[in-house]
Design an enzyme around this catalytic site. Structure first.
Site, PDB file in Angstrom:
ATOM      1  CD  GLN A 136      -3.644  -4.162   6.435  1.00 15.74           C
ATOM      2  OE1 GLN A 136      -3.421  -3.518   5.949  1.00 15.74           O
ATOM      3  NE2 GLN A 136      -4.343  -5.366   6.352  1.00 15.74           N
ATOM      4  CG  ASP A 163      -9.964   0.292   4.688  1.00 12.37           C
ATOM      5  OD1 ASP A 163     -10.052  -0.156   3.745  1.00 12.37           O
ATOM      6  OD2 ASP A 163      -9.263  -0.355   5.496  1.00 12.37           O
ATOM      7  CE  LYS A 170      -3.810  -2.189   2.179  1.00 18.18           C
ATOM      8  NZ  LYS A 170      -4.622  -2.746   3.282  1.00 18.18           N
TER       9      LYS A 170
END
Ligand code: NAD
Length: 298
Positions: free
Chosen positions: A98, A121, A54
């Protein structure tokens, strides 16, 4: 019939290129780069790989990457304090914590602490609610990526029967919502669904997000259907091999004999997730600066 392959890898590369070009425009207009902060707690090997890729992809797309690595025994209060600092930091447009988090940290509490306007997200309940009622917000990256592949292939989804297998908050439910918003007739199947094969046989669109290797068989597929396989499953290694093969939730070779089009695993949905994360971060940056996104840019 031999299905066409839906090349998610190529689609994702085009999207990332587009994001890179628009991100350069944003940097010129805003006087700063769009920024994504990624927080990794602990040393989970798979999470480490995701976070590294990422970070790299963010830099390649002309955006700033802020990585925060914390030890596995980080106290919840310290993690919340970091999220608060990132919420307040004007250089940070998107925040991603994460998952999974190590034991002792409550994922829901942490996700709820992220500002919904930086929740790229799309996991915050505010963004889930916005999606449910049709307001502008952030949509989870994997289902949004699936939707991009579907509309690219099929155009208008009105009147099509779609079956989503799996009802998780990060894939199944938002996927069903997006299909409904696109006027498909949607069925959500899950672990308690009876006669799943028959349910799938009615589908013009199948999205499989279960996490069971090759569960969806070829003779479940309606001729000509479009199959989006979200599953990522590693089979046990064959003799002499170090690692097992990656397969999806759909028996690819069998399903290809019936479907009109299908995503492979790997190389289908997987690469879309990071590309959409970059896209969401850039959208957040324009919104945070109050600058209009160029028309049709993303
Ligand atoms: P999850 O475990 O949260 O949800 C799985 C869902 O499958 C559940 O809703 C459950 O009801 C359903 N299910 C379980 N057994 C079933 C059965 N026998 N029949 C029908 N439904 C059944 O998983 P998730 O997070 O939604 O992920 C699903 C899969 O997608 C996993 O393989 C995951 O690795 C993969 N995934 C890929 C990406 C990506 O490509 N970037 C992103 C997220 C998840």
């Amino acid at each position: 019939m031999t299905a066409q392959i839906i090349d998610g890898k190529a689609f994702a590369e085009r999207l990332r290129d587009k994001v890179g070009t628009v991100a350069a425009d944003f940097a010129k207009r805003a006087g700063r780069k769009a920024g994504l902060a990624v927080v990794l707690v602990g040393a989970d090997a798979a999470s480490e790989v995701y976070v590294r890729s990422k970070g790299r992809a963010t830099l390649v797309a002309n955006m700033a990457s802020f990585e925060h690595r914390l030890p596995a025994d980080t106290a919840q209060g310290d993690l919340l304090a970091l999220v608060e600092r990132l919420n307040a930091d004007p250089a940070v447009d998107g925040i991603l914590v994460q998952l999974p988090l190590p034991q002792g940290l409550d994922e829901q509490t942490i996700i709820s602490a992220i500002s919904p306007d930086k929740d790229v997200d799309g996991f915050h309940v505010t963004n889930a609610g916005r999606l449910a009622v049709g307001q502008e917000g952030f949509v989870p990256c994997t289902p949004l990526g699936c939707m991009m592949l579907l509309t690219d292939r099929l155009g208008d989804l009105s009147s099509l029967n779609a079956v989503v297998i799996g009802r998780s908050n990060i894939v199944g439910k938002p996927m069903a919502q997006l299909l409904l918003d696109a006027n498909a007739t949607v069925t959500i199947a899950h672990s308690r669904t009876k006669d799943l094969a028959d349910v799938v046989r009615r589908a013009d669109i199948v999205v499989a997000a279960v996490g069971r290797p090759e569960m969806v068989r070829g003779d479940w597929i309606k001729p000509g259907a479009t199959i989006i396989d979200v599953g990522i499953n590693r089979l046990p290694p064959e003799e002499g091999a170090e690692k097992g093969r990656l397969v999806g939730d759909v028996a690819f070779t069998e399903a290809s004999e019936h479907a009109g089009a299908i995503t492979p695993v790997p190389g289908g949905v997987g690469p879309m997730t990071i590309a959409v994360l970059l896209r969401n971060t850039l959208v957040a940056a324009y919104r945070n600066e109050g600058i209009a996104l160029p028309d049709g840019a993303l």
